[in-house]
Design a protein around this motif. Structure first.
Motif, PDB file in Angstrom:
ATOM      1  N   GLY A 319      75.040  48.037  31.658  1.00 17.60           N
ATOM      2  CA  GLY A 319      75.267  48.357  33.050  1.00 17.60           C
ATOM      3  C   GLY A 319      76.354  49.352  33.355  1.00 17.60           C
ATOM      4  N   GLN A 320      76.168  49.981  34.511  1.00 18.50           N
ATOM      5  CA  GLN A 320      77.113  50.944  35.064  1.00 18.50           C
ATOM      6  C   GLN A 320      77.376  50.510  36.502  1.00 18.50           C
ATOM      7  OE1 GLN A 320      73.886  53.924  33.930  1.00 18.50           O
ATOM      8  NE2 GLN A 320      74.607  54.856  35.822  1.00 18.50           N
ATOM      9  N   VAL A 321      78.627  50.139  36.766  1.00 16.27           N
ATOM     10  CA  VAL A 321      78.920  49.460  38.028  1.00 16.27           C
ATOM     11  C   VAL A 321      80.156  50.067  38.685  1.00 16.27           C
ATOM     12  CG1 VAL A 321      79.497  47.221  39.056  1.00 16.27           C
ATOM     13  CG2 VAL A 321      77.892  47.316  37.150  1.00 16.27           C
ATOM     14  N   ASP A 322      80.013  50.368  39.950  1.00 11.17           N
ATOM     15  CA  ASP A 322      81.097  50.930  40.760  1.00 11.17           C
ATOM     16  C   ASP A 322      82.304  49.966  40.797  1.00 11.17           C
ATOM     17  OD1 ASP A 322      82.740  51.670  42.831  1.00 11.17           O
ATOM     18  OD2 ASP A 322      81.186  51.630  44.391  1.00 11.17           O
ATOM     19  N   GLY A 323      83.374  50.350  40.148  1.00  7.33           N
ATOM     20  CA  GLY A 323      84.622  49.577  40.257  1.00  7.33           C
ATOM     21  C   GLY A 323      84.701  48.332  39.388  1.00  7.33           C
ATOM     22  N   SER A 324      83.811  48.196  38.382  1.00  3.26           N
ATOM     23  CA  SER A 324      83.852  46.947  37.600  1.00  3.26           C
ATOM     24  C   SER A 324      85.056  46.881  36.670  1.00  3.26           C
ATOM     25  CB  SER A 324      82.568  46.772  36.791  1.00  3.26           C
ATOM     26  OG  SER A 324      82.440  47.778  35.802  1.00  3.26           O
ATOM     27  N   ILE A 325      85.664  48.038  36.374  1.00  5.19           N
ATOM     28  CA  ILE A 325      86.867  48.047  35.524  1.00  5.19           C
ATOM     29  C   ILE A 325      88.035  48.583  36.357  1.00  5.19           C
ATOM     30  CG2 ILE A 325      87.900  48.921  33.393  1.00  5.19           C
ATOM     31  CD1 ILE A 325      85.017  49.160  32.256  1.00  5.19           C
ATOM     32  N   ILE A 326      87.942  49.858  36.736  1.00 12.18           N
ATOM     33  CA  ILE A 326      88.970  50.436  37.609  1.00 12.18           C
ATOM     34  C   ILE A 326      88.321  50.749  38.954  1.00 12.18           C
ATOM     35  CG2 ILE A 326      90.542  52.400  37.955  1.00 12.18           C
ATOM     36  CD1 ILE A 326      91.054  52.452  35.021  1.00 12.18           C
ATOM     37  N   PRO A 327      88.818  50.152  40.030  1.00  6.78           N
ATOM     38  CA  PRO A 327      88.245  50.463  41.346  1.00  6.78           C
ATOM     39  C   PRO A 327      88.299  51.973  41.593  1.00  6.78           C
ATOM     40  CG  PRO A 327      89.698  48.571  41.490  1.00  6.78           C
ATOM     41  CD  PRO A 327      89.883  49.135  40.106  1.00  6.78           C
ATOM     42  N   GLY A 328      87.182  52.527  42.099  1.00  7.19           N
ATOM     43  CA  GLY A 328      87.146  53.971  42.339  1.00  7.19           C
ATOM     44  C   GLY A 328      86.544  54.742  41.189  1.00  7.19           C
ATOM     45  N   MET A 329      86.207  54.058  40.105  1.00 10.19           N
ATOM     46  CA  MET A 329      85.524  54.721  38.984  1.00 10.19           C
ATOM     47  C   MET A 329      84.316  53.882  38.584  1.00 10.19           C
ATOM     48  SD  MET A 329      88.561  55.926  36.443  1.00 10.19           S
ATOM     49  CE  MET A 329      87.821  57.399  35.735  1.00 10.19           C
ATOM     50  N   LEU A 330      83.395  54.519  37.889  1.00  8.58           N
ATOM     51  CA  LEU A 330      82.241  53.783  37.389  1.00  8.58           C
ATOM     52  C   LEU A 330      82.665  53.047  36.112  1.00  8.58           C
ATOM     53  CD1 LEU A 330      79.368  53.755  38.468  1.00  8.58           C
ATOM     54  CD2 LEU A 330      78.786  55.473  36.765  1.00  8.58           C
ATOM     55  N   GLY A 331      82.323  51.773  35.994  1.00  3.70           N
ATOM     56  CA  GLY A 331      82.605  51.020  34.766  1.00  3.70           C
ATOM     57  C   GLY A 331      81.329  50.891  33.960  1.00  3.70           C
ATOM     58  N   LEU A 332      81.384  51.215  32.666  1.00  5.45           N
ATOM     59  CA  LEU A 332      80.191  51.110  31.812  1.00  5.45           C
ATOM     60  C   LEU A 332      80.462  50.087  30.721  1.00  5.45           C
ATOM     61  CD1 LEU A 332      80.569  54.711  32.006  1.00  5.45           C
ATOM     62  CD2 LEU A 332      78.185  54.113  31.965  1.00  5.45           C
ATOM     63  N   GLU A 333      79.456  49.256  30.440  1.00  5.31           N
ATOM     64  CA  GLU A 333      79.634  48.224  29.429  1.00  5.31           C
ATOM     65  C   GLU A 333      78.469  48.227  28.452  1.00  5.31           C
ATOM     66  OE1 GLU A 333      79.599  44.194  30.937  1.00  5.31           O
ATOM     67  OE2 GLU A 333      79.670  43.346  28.932  1.00  5.31           O
ATOM     68  N   ALA A 334      78.789  48.141  27.173  1.00  8.88           N
ATOM     69  CA  ALA A 334      77.766  47.894  26.146  1.00  8.88           C
ATOM     70  C   ALA A 334      78.337  46.794  25.244  1.00  8.88           C
ATOM     71  CB  ALA A 334      77.497  49.170  25.363  1.00  8.88           C
ATOM     72  N   GLY A 335      77.717  46.513  24.115  1.00  9.94           N
ATOM     73  CA  GLY A 335      78.329  45.507  23.246  1.00  9.94           C
ATOM     74  C   GLY A 335      77.386  44.961  22.199  1.00  9.94           C
ATOM     75  N   GLN A 336      77.951  44.167  21.289  1.00 10.03           N
ATOM     76  CA  GLN A 336      77.192  43.515  20.222  1.00 10.03           C
ATOM     77  C   GLN A 336      77.286  42.002  20.408  1.00 10.03           C
ATOM     78  OE1 GLN A 336      79.541  46.396  17.623  1.00 10.03           O
ATOM     79  NE2 GLN A 336      78.104  45.538  16.140  1.00 10.03           N
ATOM     80  N   SER A 337      76.155  41.314  20.274  1.00  8.45           N
ATOM     81  CA  SER A 337      76.152  39.863  20.499  1.00  8.45           C
ATOM     82  C   SER A 337      76.918  39.114  19.414  1.00  8.45           C
ATOM     83  CB  SER A 337      74.720  39.339  20.559  1.00  8.45           C
ATOM     84  OG  SER A 337      74.087  39.856  21.688  1.00  8.45           O
ATOM     85  N   ALA A 338      76.993  39.694  18.228  1.00  8.62           N
ATOM     86  CA  ALA A 338      77.815  39.064  17.178  1.00  8.62           C
ATOM     87  C   ALA A 338      78.629  40.150  16.498  1.00  8.62           C
ATOM     88  CB  ALA A 338      76.931  38.366  16.157  1.00  8.62           C
ATOM     89  N   PHE A 339      79.923  39.929  16.403  1.00  6.65           N
ATOM     90  CA  PHE A 339      80.790  40.843  15.643  1.00  6.65           C
ATOM     91  C   PHE A 339      81.563  39.940  14.678  1.00  6.65           C
ATOM     92  CE2 PHE A 339      84.299  43.868  14.933  1.00  6.65           C
ATOM     93  CZ  PHE A 339      83.583  45.021  14.700  1.00  6.65           C
ATOM     94  N   GLY A 340      82.703  39.391  15.103  1.00  2.00           N
ATOM     95  CA  GLY A 340      83.397  38.400  14.271  1.00  2.00           C
ATOM     96  C   GLY A 340      82.492  37.210  13.966  1.00  2.00           C
ATOM     97  N   ASP A 341      81.560  36.948  14.869  1.00  2.00           N
ATOM     98  CA  ASP A 341      80.643  35.814  14.697  1.00  2.00           C
ATOM     99  C   ASP A 341      79.763  35.983  13.459  1.00  2.00           C
ATOM    100  OD1 ASP A 341      80.524  33.411  15.982  1.00  2.00           O
ATOM    101  OD2 ASP A 341      78.990  33.977  17.435  1.00  2.00           O
ATOM    102  N   LEU A 342      79.449  37.226  13.087  1.00  2.00           N
ATOM    103  CA  LEU A 342      78.645  37.429  11.868  1.00  2.00           C
ATOM    104  C   LEU A 342      79.482  37.018  10.644  1.00  2.00           C
ATOM    105  CD1 LEU A 342      75.977  38.432  10.626  1.00  2.00           C
ATOM    106  CD2 LEU A 342      77.022  40.676  10.401  1.00  2.00           C
TER     107      LEU A 342
END
Ligand SMILES: Nc1ncnc2c1ncn2[C@@H]1O[C@H](COP(=O)(O)OP(=O)(O)O)[C@@H](O)[C@H]1O
Ligand SMILES: O=C(CO)[C@@H](O)[C@@H](O)COP(=O)(O)O
Length: 548
Positions: A319-342
């Motif tokens: 997702g790309q969301v208005d203000g999800s990280i810094i208000p006034g900027m677009l916040g983008l999120e990606a990720g891996q379901s397992a990292f340390g978990d692997l």
């Protein structure tokens, strides 16, 4: 600003920590951690079914214990100088609530019903519902509501979880007035809210996980939701329309919790947010920086000015969301379901015979505690080679690029000489290759990445994993100093909501803790990993083609 303090409360997967922070310089005055007792005992979870539920009492007990402990450890801090509290949590971790916003597990008759508890982010019981959401979203003839969430809806998210439980458990379907994210519920508790309709919901949670977007008037339409279940359509009007960024005040600390914690009702409670987003703020995220929050899973965070992204939809991310990280900027999120978990999965595998042997529990614990460190040491001594074992990091499904939680892990290239360190090395390489797939996706979609910032448990604990990451990505990886970046980020939001700093960027400049280490890519390794990555990609394509 002097002698003004805030508390950041960070709810992770296994524990909650609170940190008392000086708003003038971001210095940590005290901290306290609480491990969820019911969760630790494995209650309400069925790992074989990917069912992971958390009881609200684990959260409430942790809230009280950690904040009180922080204050007890800082006798020089006057309670009236604690100006704000901000909370971040995992997500999407929703719960069914009644009209007062009380989780059903805290109401009579539902105390032991896992469906009445928080559905933890990594619960994948709704894989089928996520697939249905994706199918309908592409074919129903109306707006594709998944478009700002990477175009693929995940079973880790809000609607898939609600749909699954609504269908599975009639008692919840009829008793749930509404649903709340964990990050919305805790601030609502702290302000003493007894009306779920009045709670200011998190923009971050709504935008990344609940298909909320301003352009279509908030949540998806009733008509669309009705394609899945009429009860989902009926729920829409009992959820929310507006959402708020984490620098906004939700209200003042209520008298009951002020008494419980030893604080005053002047303390401002901010709107909640997710741990990864708060963590990105805590490590001073800026444009063209990919912040990798590396713990059990990863969250890969970016911010970008609106005019840089424009109408572009970044495919396959969370997702790309208005203000999800810094208000006034677009916040983008990606990720891996397992990292340390692997790595934890492999540790558990190697521990099986020890766990089942007649050995004293303290010895078992000692062995368990040393496994990842000793495997890392032995694995790092193995030369990188195209002939090495190759693994996939999808033991908990694939979050991004292109969410598919039905995917599984795989290992190829095993021989009689493939010992535990050799396989562990393949696991480490796999999680780094998973990271490369995300970086490549951002770049291919036209999002510039100039530097990588690492934070979280694995970033802090493992030179081996971080050097491998720098080599695989062929980019320097800079490690943030803060041990508690999400809590620090939450504290920064709290300082803004309480009016101490005017905006998040000013709070970050004043309260940032900086960086302590950079891992640089080693040219020789970079070339070898480029070849191994092709094998990882080929293995991934094969496994995906065989997954139904
Ligand atoms: N020495 C180590 N090297 C690599 N990974 C480690 C090490 N010690 C612990 N881990 C991994 O760190 C993860 C926990 O990270 P942490 O950031 O503390 O948790 P969370 O994601 O819940 O916030 C576990 O999955 C564990 O396997
Ligand atoms: O997915 C998100 C946020 O969007 C996280 O809350 C989730 O991955 C859990 O993170 P942790 O593994 O607890 O760091």
């Amino acid at each position: 600003m002097k002698n003004q303090y805030v508390i950041g409360v960070d709810y992770g997967t296994d524990s909650v920590r609170s940190v008392l922070i000086d708003t003038s310089n971001g210095k940590e005055i005290s901290q306290s951690v609480f491990y969820y007792p019911r969760w630790k005992a494995g209650k309400y979870c069925i790992p074989a079914k990917n069912q992971f539920r958390q009881h609200p009492l684990d959260y409430l007990e942790g809230l009280e214990s950690t904040i009180k402990d922080c204050l007890a450890k800082a006798p020089s801090v006057n309670p009236s100088s604690v100006k704000g509290i901000s909370v971040d949590t995992t997500g999407s971790t929703p719960v069914a609530v009644d009209k007062t916003g009380t989780p059903l597990a805290l109401t009579a008759g539902f105390e032991e019903n896992p469906n009445a508890m928080f559905v933890l982010w990594k619960d994948h019981t709704s894989v089928n519902e996520a697939a249905e959401i994706n199918q309908v979203s592409r074919t129903w003839g109306g707006i594709d509501y998944t478009q700002f969430e990477g175009g693929i809806y995940s079973s880790e998210w809000f609607w898939a979880k609600i749909l699954h439980i609504t269908r599975e458990d009639e008692s919840i379907a009829t008793s749930a007035y509404s649903w709340m994210e964990h990050c919305d519920w805790i601030p609502a508790v702290l302000i003493g809210s007894d009306d779920v309709d009045a709670v200011k919901r998190s923009r971050c949670a709504a935008g990344h996980k609940a298909m909320w977007h301003e352009s279509w008037g908030g949540l998806p339409s009733e008509e669309y939701l009705g394609k899945f279940d009429s009860r989902l359509a009926a729920l829409r009007s009992r959820l929310f329309e507006d959402t708020y960024t984490a620098d906004v005040s939700m209200g003042n600390l209520c008298q009951a919790w002020a008494d419980k914690l030893g604080l005053t009702t002047d303390t401002i409670i901010s709107v909640g947010t997710f741990d990864a987003h708060a963590g990105a703020v805590g490590v001073e995220i800026e444009s063209a920086t990919l912040v990798k929050v590396m713990g059990t899973s990863t969250c890969d965070m970016m911010v970008a000015p609106f005019d840089e992204i424009g109408d572009k939809l970044v495919r396959g991310i969370c997702g790309q969301v208005d203000g999800s990280i810094i208000p006034g900027m677009l916040g983008l999120e990606a990720g891996q379901s397992a990292f340390g978990d692997l790595l934890a999965w492999f540790k558990n595998l190697t521990m099986w015979s020890v766990q089942n042997a007649d050995i004293a529990p303290e010895i078992k614990q000692q062995i368990e505690d040393s496994i990842i460190v000793s495997l890392s040491k032995a694995a790092s001594a193995i030369p990188i080679s195209e002939k090495n074992v190759v693994a996939l990091d999808w033991v908990n499904g694939r979050r991004t690029p292109d969410a598919n939680q039905a995917l599984k892990g795989a290992i190829i290239g095993l021989g009689m000489g493939s010992d535990a360190p050799a396989i562990f090395r393949a696991m480490v390489e796999a999680i780094c290759f998973g990271s490369k797939a995300i970086v490549d996706r951002f770049k291919n979609e036209g999002v510039d990445i100039k530097q990588i910032v690492g934070m979280g448990g694995v970033a802090k604990k493992s030179d081996f994993v971080m050097q491998t990451l720098a080599d695989v990505l062929d980019m320097p990886v800079k490690i943030a100093t803060s041990e508690q970046a999400p809590a620090l980020g939450a504290a920064m939001y709290a300082a803004v909501a309480a009016g101490i700093h005017p905006d998040v960027n000013t709070a970050v400049s004043a309260m940032g803790n900086g960086f302590d280490k950079t891992y640089f890519p080693i040219a020789e390794n970079v070339a070898l990993y480029a070849k191994l990555y092709q094998k990882y990609e080929a293995l991934g394509a094969f496994v995906e083609s065989q997954t139904v």
